[in-house]
Design a protein around this motif. Structure first.
Motif, mmCIF file in Angstrom:
data_model
loop_
_atom_site.group_PDB
_atom_site.id
_atom_site.type_symbol
_atom_site.label_atom_id
_atom_site.label_comp_id
_atom_site.label_asym_id
_atom_site.label_seq_id
_atom_site.Cartn_x
_atom_site.Cartn_y
_atom_site.Cartn_z
ATOM 1 N N PRO A 9 -0.563 8.936 -6.184
ATOM 2 C CA PRO A 9 -0.779 7.529 -6.552
ATOM 3 C C PRO A 9 -0.964 7.337 -8.059
ATOM 4 N N GLU A 10 -1.727 8.254 -8.713
ATOM 5 C CA GLU A 10 -1.971 8.068 -10.153
ATOM 6 C C GLU A 10 -0.688 8.251 -10.964
ATOM 7 N N ALA B 154 1.337 5.141 -10.799
ATOM 8 C CA ALA B 154 0.791 4.164 -11.746
ATOM 9 C C ALA B 154 1.248 4.493 -13.163
ATOM 10 N N ARG B 155 1.199 5.787 -13.503
ATOM 11 C CA ARG B 155 1.573 6.208 -14.852
ATOM 12 C C ARG B 155 3.065 6.007 -15.115
ATOM 13 N N ALA C 191 2.296 1.887 -3.360
ATOM 14 C CA ALA C 191 1.295 2.344 -4.324
ATOM 15 C C ALA C 191 0.755 3.733 -3.976
ATOM 16 N N GLY C 192 0.985 4.165 -2.736
ATOM 17 C CA GLY C 192 0.621 5.532 -2.355
ATOM 18 C C GLY C 192 -0.719 5.688 -1.684
ATOM 19 N N ARG C 193 -1.157 4.661 -0.975
ATOM 20 C CA ARG C 193 -2.429 4.764 -0.269
ATOM 21 C C ARG C 193 -2.293 5.780 0.861
ATOM 22 N N SER C 194 -3.266 6.711 0.942
ATOM 23 C CA SER C 194 -3.097 7.837 1.869
ATOM 24 C C SER C 194 -3.406 7.488 3.326
ATOM 25 N N ASP C 195 -3.933 6.295 3.598
ATOM 26 C CA ASP C 195 -4.193 5.890 4.989
ATOM 27 C C ASP C 195 -2.892 5.759 5.775
ATOM 28 N N VAL D 241 4.166 1.728 -11.955
ATOM 29 C CA VAL D 241 3.994 0.900 -10.764
ATOM 30 C C VAL D 241 2.580 0.328 -10.790
ATOM 31 N N PHE D 242 2.469 -0.969 -10.641
ATOM 32 C CA PHE D 242 1.168 -1.604 -10.670
ATOM 33 C C PHE D 242 0.976 -2.421 -9.408
ATOM 34 N N LEU D 243 -0.219 -2.300 -8.817
ATOM 35 C CA LEU D 243 -0.543 -3.123 -7.654
ATOM 36 C C LEU D 243 -1.724 -4.020 -7.994
ATOM 37 N N ALA D 244 -1.489 -5.333 -7.924
ATOM 38 C CA ALA D 244 -2.611 -6.268 -8.045
ATOM 39 C C ALA D 244 -3.198 -6.391 -6.640
ATOM 40 N N PHE D 245 -4.424 -5.907 -6.471
ATOM 41 C CA PHE D 245 -5.010 -5.792 -5.130
ATOM 42 C C PHE D 245 -5.357 -7.151 -4.530
ATOM 43 N N SER E 164 0.820 -1.215 0.000
ATOM 44 C CA SER E 164 0.000 0.000 0.000
ATOM 45 C C SER E 164 0.850 1.259 0.000
#
Lengths: 481, 254
Positions: free
Chosen positions: B72-73, B76-77, B48-52, B80-84, B45
């Motif tokens: 986060p976007e 991704a651009r 990927a840059g989750r703000s929590d 970086v890809f996160l398979a949740f 997380s």
């Protein structure tokens, strides 16, 4: 999360892009309402005696009525004597062709993306352009006339087709129906009339574009659509207004009559000025829209995308009188900032085997309040009536409200009435998922909103659907929590 | 490609990552294993840059850029890809439409024209075979009513479409039966190239039978406590996580 909220809330303040004013000289009535003003309007339009009498009757009835207060909206009382009831752009003389439209006015509509130039128009949409109180131009009249379709301004219809107007005007929404319909009946200045003769399927979409321009002016348009036996028409309505600090009143009446085997599809994209982010200004949109499925197997379908107006009070309804007739109501209502909407429908089942379907999607953001109010009524003779209602609400942020007021009155035991309702919030999980795939938050919100509203958007004619999708995104830019 | 130095992060007041160090080069597959609560998903997380999560220390460099500075976007651009672990649902938005939007957002960021419908469809057909995903699934609303296996397969399909530089698979094996696991793993293997890297986060060794890692790291209480080759995974499977605790001199519960 909290950090996300604030940035999102900051970007929520989207701009209204139709907020400019056109400088055109107007021919206006002084503010205030009296019998003299009603006479003034009627005289300006050179109306026959019977029309004036009708207006005066409505005015006298209106005086005895009081403004309804049951809607879930709060707004300062309207001062009916401060409003101008007639404002018309000054045009030199009567127009012989569209080419003679004032260039300034033509530019206004070009700017709105409505070309009055038939050559440049999409070939399958005919437009009636109404600015303030009068209709400016109607395109494709000749082509339609060849099929016997009448599509013109209401003023013209009163002159040219008095027998049709006398027969149908006020037949669905009586002048005494409610406070705003009585007011409209007294002072309506223009609008569109559309008549589809027996067995004719209109080859193009008919469309009216309403624009309020003048200051302190009310817009009271009147639309009447009559679909004779076995005919079909799809009708579009769009509207915008300049940004003004004062609230402006818009009280329209739309009537639809569908005779045996006729079908009318009525789509609205309502984008009146909603007021600024603090709730200052904006249009009061108090509209009565009703259709009657008078004939057997007839069908009336309302689709509305409501994004504008400071206060909306509107319930497009269908009276299902003919046996096997069908009524539909598809609605997306978006409220942001301090907007308030109390909107929904009434489906009145009178005939046998009548069916109705209601799909309402409410989206609330900012400090707005969004209410669905719907009545499903099944009369004692409406054997096998069916209704399905679905009301979904989506909340963006925690300072707005979504309300659902369904009313069901059933007097026939064979009726089947279903009601489903859901309320959800756009979650930060959804946003983050989209972000992780490269979508910024605004794009993500637009995508989620359009997904939520898809069932309704699918009902819109192609020409409108793309525009409406963009409009949803703009109305809500980033206002997520 | 990716260089994590002394990364520390917390959620609310709770410290979860207590100094992670990890170097990942192009062409490599790394696996992170560890017991529940060790911080595996937090690491995913945070990357990927989750703000929590609040990053309290350390640096992450991705292809010469400070990853933690990027939205986060933009991560991704950048690729970086996160398979949740738990892919979310978006009602009314078709999977195809969603992926198309994502692909074009990434292209826009790189200054490329949006992909036209024909090229997009062609690419989709090609990648659909790769992860054995059915067209009918892609016409449905994103993840809505998908089974656990379908959701995970859809994650790998998106990965195939977006062609990331660095992919993180967060417990992609959880909730998968053996057939689904094989399909997902084969998809990942086919996407592997000398130019991209993969970080596989898993609790069990099972997935690593299919996606063979170059390096295995054991995450425990917010730190990487042991690193090794693929044999480390087998050792963990055999001895359980208790042996790590023993090595660290902790008491092992009976």
């Amino acid at each position: 999360m909290s950090e996300m909220l604030t940035t999102l809330e900051q970007t929520a303040l989207s701009e209204y892009k139709y907020g400019w004013v056109t400088n055109i000289e107007a021919d206006e009535a002084p503010p205030g309402l009296s019998e003299d003003i009603v006479r003034f309007i009627s005289a300006k339009k050179n109306e026959p005696e019977w029309m004036l009498d009708w207006r005066l009757k409505a005015y006298r009835h209106w005086l005895k009525m009081s403004e309804p207060e049951w809607a879930n909206v709060k707004y300062p009382k309207v001062d009916y004597n401060a409003i101008k009831y007639y404002s018309a752009p000054k045009q030199k003389k009567t127009l012989n062709s569209l080419d003679e439209v004032d260039p300034e006015l033509r530019a206004t509509f070009e700017k709105l993306g409505i070309s009055l130039d038939e050559q440049k128009r999409l070939s399958n949409v005919a437009v009636d352009a109404v600015i303030d109180s009068v209709s400016i131009a109607t395109t494709f009249k000749k082509q339609l006339a060849e099929l016997g379709i009448i599509f013109c301004s209401m003023s013209e219809a009163i002159q040219e087709h008095p027998e049709l107007i006398k027969k149908w005007l006020g037949s669905v929404v009586p002048m005494t129906d409610n406070y705003f319909s009585a007011l409209n009946s007294a002072v309506f200045s223009d609008g569109s009339f559309c008549y589809i003769p027996k067995g004719v399927k209109s080859p193009m979409e008919l469309s009216t574009y309403f624009r309020i321009n003048a200051e302190n002016t009310g817009q009271f348009e009147r639309t009447l659509i009559v679909a004779e036996e076995g005919s079909y028409v799809s009708y579009l309505e769009g509207c915008t207004a300049p940004m003004r600090d004062e609230n402006q009143l818009h009280a329209a009446v739309v009537e639809i009559v569908a005779l045996d085997n006729a079908e009318v599809k009525y789509s609205t994209v309502q984008n009146w000025y909603p007021g600024d982010k603090d709730g200052k200004g904006g249009i009061y949109n108090f509209v009565t829209k009703r259709g009657i499925c008078a004939g057997v197997n007839s069908k009336i379908s309302w689709t509305q995308v409501e994004t504008g107006s400071a206060v909306t009070w509107k319930y497009p309804s269908v009276i299902l009188k003919g046996d096997n007739s069908q009524g539909e109501f598809y609605s997306v209502a978006v409220t942001n900032n301090h907007q308030q909407a109390d909107t929904g429908t009434k489906m009145m089942h009178i005939g046998k085997n009548t069916r109705s379907r209601i799909v309402s999607k409410g989206i609330s953001a900012g400090f707005s309040q969004n209410s669905y109010r719907g009545l499903v009524q099944v009369g004692k003779n409406a054997i096998n009536a069916r209704n399905f209602s679905q009301c979904d609400s989506l909340l963006l942020g925690d300072k707005c409200g979504a309300h659902t007021f369904p009313y069901i009155e059933v007097k026939n035991s064979t009726a089947q009435v279903e009601h489903e309702a859901t309320t959800s919030k756009i979650g930060e999980d959804q946003i983050f998922y989209c972000n992780q795939r490269g979508l910024d938050t605004e794009t993500a919100v637009a995508l989620i909103i359009n997904g939520f509203a898809k069932e309704v958007m699918n009902q819109l004619p192609m020409e409108f659907a793309v525009e409406a999708q963009k409009l949803l995104a703009i109305s809500l830019e980033g206002s997520v929590g | 490609m990716l260089s994590i130095k002394n990364l520390q992060a917390r959620i609310e007041e709770k410290e979860i990552l207590k100094g992670i160090n990890l170097e990942i080069k192009a062409g490599e597959v790394h696996a992170i294993m560890g017991p529940n609560g060790s911080g595996k998903s937090t690491l995913a997380s945070v990357l990927a840059g989750r703000s929590d999560y609040e990053v309290t220390g350390g640096t992450v460099e991705f292809q010469g850029k400070d990853l933690l500075e990027l939205a986060p976007e933009d991560r991704a651009r950048e690729g970086v890809f996160l398979a949740f672990q738990y892919p979310i649902e978006i009602p009314g938005v078709s999977t195809t439409n969603f992926i198309k939007t994502a692909v074009n957002e990434v292209r826009k960021y790189r200054g490329e024209e949006p992909m036209d419908a024909v090229a997009f469809l062609k690419k989709m057909k090609e990648k659909m075979k790769l992860v054995e995903i059915d067209q009918s699934l892609l016409s449905r609303s994103l993840n809505e009513g998908f089974s656990g296996g379908e959701k995970k397969r859809n994650e790998i399909f998106q990965m195939a479409m977006l062609e990331p530089k660095f992919a993180i698979l967060d417990e992609t094996d959880s909730g998968l039966d053996i057939d689904a696991l094989r399909i997902v793993a084969e998809g990942v293997n086919k996407l592997k190239s000398k130019d991209n890297a993969t970080l596989v986060i898993t609790h069990y060794q099972r997935l690593l039978e299919y996606i063979v890692p170059d390096y295995v790291h054991v995450l425990y209480k917010g730190r990487i406590v042991k690193s090794g080759g693929k044999e480390l995974a087998l050792e963990l499977e055999e001895k359980g996580y208790d042996f790590i605790k023993e090595e660290l001199g902790e008491e092992v519960e009976a």
